[in-house]
Scaffold this motif. Structure first.
Motif: not given
Length: 561
Positions: A102-108, A112-114
């Motif tokens: 979650r801290e990494r926004g699942f790849g964000q 990575l793109s939305e």
């Protein structure tokens, strides 16, 4: 830098390619992890290689962990308290991993793109449901599979540092405790996935008897995290290999302990060993087969082998010291300034390591058959009728002579890096492409093209390359196995210097940079500008110098003498 050090293209298809770290090569089973990313699109390949790199690093780390525990005697039985601790630790680890995702926004955070992030999140949520159903079914029937036993054994090693005997009667209890932990954890993570706030409990205390265990991270684990971070952000393969190898030697020399247990005595012990070993010590016949630094140092000293130079000692101390500098910013327990002041004091200037070429040597270099007529590109040292004005072996030394640029910077130039502004033709030295590397940020710079190079036909070469729709200015100069264009050319140029009688202990391609410095001083060019032209000043690209600024200040007056 755009690109990724593990991205490799072959026949238009992109591959992941990583050399297996030296410290595990003997037991890993292969020397590199190379596989197709199954795409020809660079942007897609860049996304895929980042994911692949994480997965491959996990394989390397798992292999290291396995090796580290192989020598430990197995534990025959666990106490009830230890089994409960195991369940609590497993539950904490699942939620801690979920925090990490979650801290990494699942790849964000990786760019990575939305759309990609949404897909990763949905796959992740599906995995939560699947794990919960599976473990509930097994727990309900008291079912313990062999794979569950293997997972429990691995978790005990990884999470508690316990190497449990596979025949232990405690193994079944540990499996069931892990099933309960997974069910509890997946319930909590599923609620988080719906937006509920579920706190991660602190890491449970582990029974100190008989497994005394510090809560401070082990050096080897911290080194793993450091190397993984640097490999993703700044290191190329060669840099990663050098740092990993010498950190492994440091660990073998002073031991693998919690970070807060190290002192300057450890730094001094490592330096003392380095000061006794010869350069490339593993290649010396009396030392072949010796893998431990201290043993090699002791034997080298005993038989009187010449030790490596003070500069090489300091270079290695810099590798290891860079880890401790990084660790200070990551872990509160890290001792401060562990390697500060440890390097050897060297009184001579860095320039003293290399001489400029003498005028006689320069005349010999630029009157060689390559410049007056050789038999062929293959037989460049034999007189003939060919002047290879389309070849890198002709232009690379000339460009360095009249620009002070480094060998690798020149060889990796793209056709698009030759530009013009306000009537001034210049080179843009950069690392914008995936295969371009620079020494540091100051190396990004603009260098006006000397009139002598233009007179000799350099811009005509550029126009031919553009007509050919070539990407690189010197496509004939190939990359070495280490990922650098400079490695094969360096070997060629040393042979070239020997062939013209210009090779001495203190001459190399780098000598051109010293000749350039001398020409700058002789023509009244300021030190600030000279440093900016050579890429070791303070301004670099961020200083805002343009080709016109650089040219108008006097660099165009530099002459061959």
């Amino acid at each position: 830098m755009s690109g990724h050090p593990r991205l490799y293209r072959r026949n238009a298809t992109y591959y992941h390619r990583a050399v297996v770290p030296v410290d595990i090569q003997e037991t890993y089973g292969k020397t590199e992890e190379k596989f197709s990313l199954k795409t020809k699109d660079y942007r897609e390949a860049l996304k895929l290689v980042r994911i692949a790199a994480v997965e491959v690093d996990q394989r390397f780390d798992e292999h290291r962990a396995k090796l580290a525990l192989e020598a430990a005697p197995p534990t025959k039985e666990l106490s009830d308290e230890q089994i409960k601790q195991f369940g609590d630790v497993a539950y904490h680890s699942w939620l801690y991993f979920d925090d990490w995702m979650r801290e990494r926004g699942f790849g964000q955070s990786a760019g990575l793109s939305e759309e990609d992030v949404a897909k990763i999140f949905e796959d992740y949520r599906s995995g939560i449901d699947a794990r919960m159903r599976l473990h509930k079914a097994h727990y309900a029937r008291g079912q313990v599979r062999s794979i569950d036993e293997e997972i429990a054994l691995d978790f005990l090693k990884d999470l508690m540092g316990i190497k449990l005997d596979p025949a232990s009667p405690s193994l079944r209890k540990a499996v069931i405790e892990n099933q309960k932990a997974v069910i509890r954890a997946q319930k909590a993570i599923a609620e988080r996935a719906e937006g509920e706030v579920i706190e991660t409990p602190p890491m449970p205390a582990v029974d100190k008897e008989p497994f005394a265990q510090s809560s401070v991270i082990l050096l080897s684990d911290a080194v793993r995290d450091w190397a993984a971070e640097k490999a993703k952000t700044s290191w190329v393969a060669k840099t990663e290999r050098e740092h990993r190898v010498w950190m492994q030697h440091f660990i073998e020399t002073v031991g693998d302990r919690p970070l807060d247990d190290y002192t300057k005595a450890d730094a001094r012990a490592f330096k003392a060993a380095l000061m006794q070993i010869p350069p490339n010590w593993s290649k010396h016949k009396p030392l072949q087969g010796i893998t431990k630094l201290t043993e090699a140092a002791e034997k080298a000293n005993k038989i009187g082998l010449a030790a490596m130079s003070d500069r090489n000692v300091n270079k290695i101390l810099g590798f290891v010291g860079s880890f401790w500098t990084w660790a200070e910013g990551q872990y509160d327990e890290t001792p401060a300034n562990l390697f500060k002041g440890v390097k050897l004091k060297i009184n001579k200037r860095a320039r003293d390591d290399r001489d400029p070429f003498t005028m006689d040597e320069l005349k010999a270099i630029f009157s060689a058959p390559v410049y007056t007529g050789c038999k062929s590109l293959r037989e460049w040292n034999r007189p003939g009728d060919l002047v290879p004005r389309d070849a890198g072996i002709y232009w690379v030394p000339l460009i360095s002579r009249f620009s002070g640029a480094r060998m690798g910077e020149i060889i990796q130039l793209r056709v698009a890096d030759v530009k013009e502004e306000g009537g001034i033709a210049y080179l843009s030295v950069n690392a914008e492409e995936e295969d371009q590397h620079l020494k540091n940020l100051n190396s990004w710079r603009l260098i006006p093209i000397h009139p002598k190079l233009i007179e000799m036909g350099f811009l005509k070469l550029v126009e031919r390359r553009r007509a050919e729709k070539a990407e690189r200015l010197f496509p004939d100069l190939k990359k070495g196995k280490d990922g650098y264009y400079s490695s094969p050319f360096s070997k060629h140029f040393n042979r070239f210097l020997r062939s013209v009688g210009a090779k001495r202990d203190k001459t190399s391609f780098h000598s051109f940079r010293h000749n350039f410095e001398d020409a700058c001083r002789d023509n009244g060019v300021s030190k600030e500008l000279m440093d900016a032209l050579q890429g070791h000043g303070e301004r670099g690209m961020s200083g805002g110098a343009t080709a016109r600024d650089t040219a108008s200040s006097g660099s165009m007056r530099l002459c061959a003498g």
